[in-house]
Design an enzyme around this catalytic site. Structure first.
Site, PDB file in Angstrom:
ATOM      1  N   HIS A 134      36.789  45.309  34.960  1.00 44.13           N
ATOM      2  CA  HIS A 134      35.330  45.127  36.212  1.00 44.13           C
ATOM      3  C   HIS A 134      34.328  44.461  36.423  1.00 44.13           C
ATOM      4  CE1 HIS A 134      39.705  47.886  35.755  1.00 44.13           C
ATOM      5  NE2 HIS A 134      39.963  47.205  36.637  1.00 44.13           N
ATOM      6  N   CYS A 162      35.709  40.352  32.668  1.00 42.46           N
ATOM      7  CA  CYS A 162      36.278  38.772  34.007  1.00 42.46           C
ATOM      8  C   CYS A 162      35.307  38.119  34.020  1.00 42.46           C
ATOM      9  CB  CYS A 162      37.809  39.854  34.804  1.00 42.46           C
ATOM     10  SG  CYS A 162      38.141  37.724  35.352  1.00 42.46           S
ATOM     11  N   GLU A 167      35.181  47.476  40.733  1.00 43.39           N
ATOM     12  CA  GLU A 167      34.859  45.533  40.865  1.00 43.39           C
ATOM     13  C   GLU A 167      33.813  45.780  42.080  1.00 43.39           C
ATOM     14  OE1 GLU A 167      36.099  41.249  42.426  1.00 43.39           O
ATOM     15  OE2 GLU A 167      37.576  43.266  40.865  1.00 43.39           O
ATOM     16  N   HIS A 210      36.479  51.113  43.682  1.00 41.44           N
ATOM     17  CA  HIS A 210      36.818  50.296  43.098  1.00 41.44           C
ATOM     18  C   HIS A 210      35.974  50.101  42.240  1.00 41.44           C
ATOM     19  CE1 HIS A 210      38.823  46.813  40.867  1.00 41.44           C
ATOM     20  NE2 HIS A 210      40.039  47.517  41.008  1.00 41.44           N
ATOM     21  N   SER A 269      46.215  50.156  40.538  1.00 38.08           N
ATOM     22  CA  SER A 269      46.077  48.358  39.697  1.00 38.08           C
ATOM     23  C   SER A 269      45.991  47.858  41.428  1.00 38.08           C
ATOM     24  CB  SER A 269      46.920  47.441  39.123  1.00 38.08           C
ATOM     25  OG  SER A 269      46.835  45.963  38.788  1.00 38.08           O
ATOM     26  N   ASN A 304      45.067  44.294  41.924  1.00 33.72           N
ATOM     27  CA  ASN A 304      46.439  43.387  42.163  1.00 33.72           C
ATOM     28  C   ASN A 304      47.947  43.557  42.728  1.00 33.72           C
ATOM     29  OD1 ASN A 304      47.359  42.274  39.609  1.00 33.72           O
ATOM     30  ND2 ASN A 304      45.711  42.984  39.066  1.00 33.72           N
TER      31      ASN A 304
END
Length: 317
Positions: free
Chosen positions: A74, A96, A126, A124, A226, A228
């Site tokens: 993240h 990523c 990220e 979150h 999660s 996504n």
């Protein structure tokens, strides 16, 4: 009862890379290996790595001096990177590359003194990492919005010098509406040349739409934290198809399928295929037919490993 499998589903290139970084670090350096936050948001994956000797921590102050630490897929803020450098920790970065791309955009806006709006979910990892790329020393600021209502309440310092980026795992449709609201509110706002939502998120959302259109029930294999995976469940529900987010086959309730002629199965980008196959096996025990794969978009993206963790090529003689 028919069983239909979404395609693509499950692991994306960024998740594959992040998990492999932890596994190879354990192979090369031995346990313990420290990982800041869950390397990916999947309980099965995290427990498997923990069994091998990975130690998951919330912050770097939990990492002993001289230890090896891995940043999760993240991403992390500049402050976290600076702390690791100051302490002399050995770091492998499993961020990523598509998240890193967004980080680079934010840093560029920061250097230029352009204010930035991040579309994402508060709290979150990220989002925290992306927000933490912005240095307000150049006079700008970064703002977080989640929906059109947030846009309506937003007050920026310089509407004529404004850009937006997005979290990579959002609902494609929801994000499009937020971007439309931003463009209506701030007509001069700039956006990325290519959408920040990653290819895997887009592909899995397209695939679950097809499942929801042709199945009576949809199962999404993924953990509750999660992003996504949650978006996949929400997308199916918006299409008026009952959908359930499950960590594995053990969570399946037989009464979900009362009167159902077909069930669709997909998996979030951080959920391994072994869990999907266990779900299929359980569905077959409940009377399901042999599963059929729905045709979908082929994915062949692979992200490279850090040099120190690459497996040496075998000499050919």
């Amino acid at each position: 009862m028919k069983i239909k499998l979404a395609n693509p589903r499950g692991f994306c290139a960024g998740v594959d890379r992040a998990i492999e970084i932890v596994n190879r670090a354990l192979d090369v350096f031995g346990a313990p290996i420290y990982v800041r936050h869950e390397v990916v948001h999947n309980r099965f994956v995290v427990e498997g790595l923990r069994t091998r000797g990975a130690v998951f921590v919330d912050e770097l102050d939990e990492v002993p001096d001289g230890a090896l630490v891995i940043f999760s897929a993240h991403g992390v803020s500049q402050e976290v990177r600076q702390e690791a450098d100051a302490r002399g920790l050995k770091v492998f970065d499993a961020t990523c590359p598509l998240v890193t791309k967004v980080h680079m955009e934010v840093m560029r806006y920061s250097r230029d003194g352009r204010e930035c709006i991040l579309i994402g979910h508060a709290g979150h990892p990220e989002v925290e990492g992306t927000m933490g790329q912005y240095d307000s020393a150049n006079g700008g600021a970064i703002y977080l919005v989640e929906d059109e209502e947030d846009v309506g309440r937003l007050i920026v310092n310089d509407p004529g010098n404004l850009a937006y980026v997005t979290q990579t795992t959002l609902s494609v449709d929801d994000t499009a509406r937020v971007i439309d609201a931003l463009r209506q509110t701030f007509p001069e706002i700039k956006g990325p040349r290519k959408d920040d939502i990653c290819y895997a998120t887009q592909n899995r959302q397209d695939a679950v739409k097809e499942l929801a259109a042709t199945c009576d029930v949809v199962l999404v294999v993924g953990s509750v934290n999660s992003s996504n995976s949650n978006r996949l469940r929400e997308l199916a529900e918006r299409m008026q198809t009952p959908a359930y987010l499950i960590d594995g086959a053990h969570e399946i309730q037989p009464d979900w399928f009362a009167g159902a002629a077909s069930v669709g199965v997909t998996a979030g980008a951080s959920a391994p295929e072994v869990l999907v196959q266990q779900v299929v096996q359980r569905l077959r025990e409940l009377g399901g037919e042999a599963p059929a794969e729905i045709a979908g978009r082929e994915e062949n993206i692979v992200f490279s490993m850090p040099k120190e963790l690459r497996i040496p090529a075998v000499n050919q003689s």
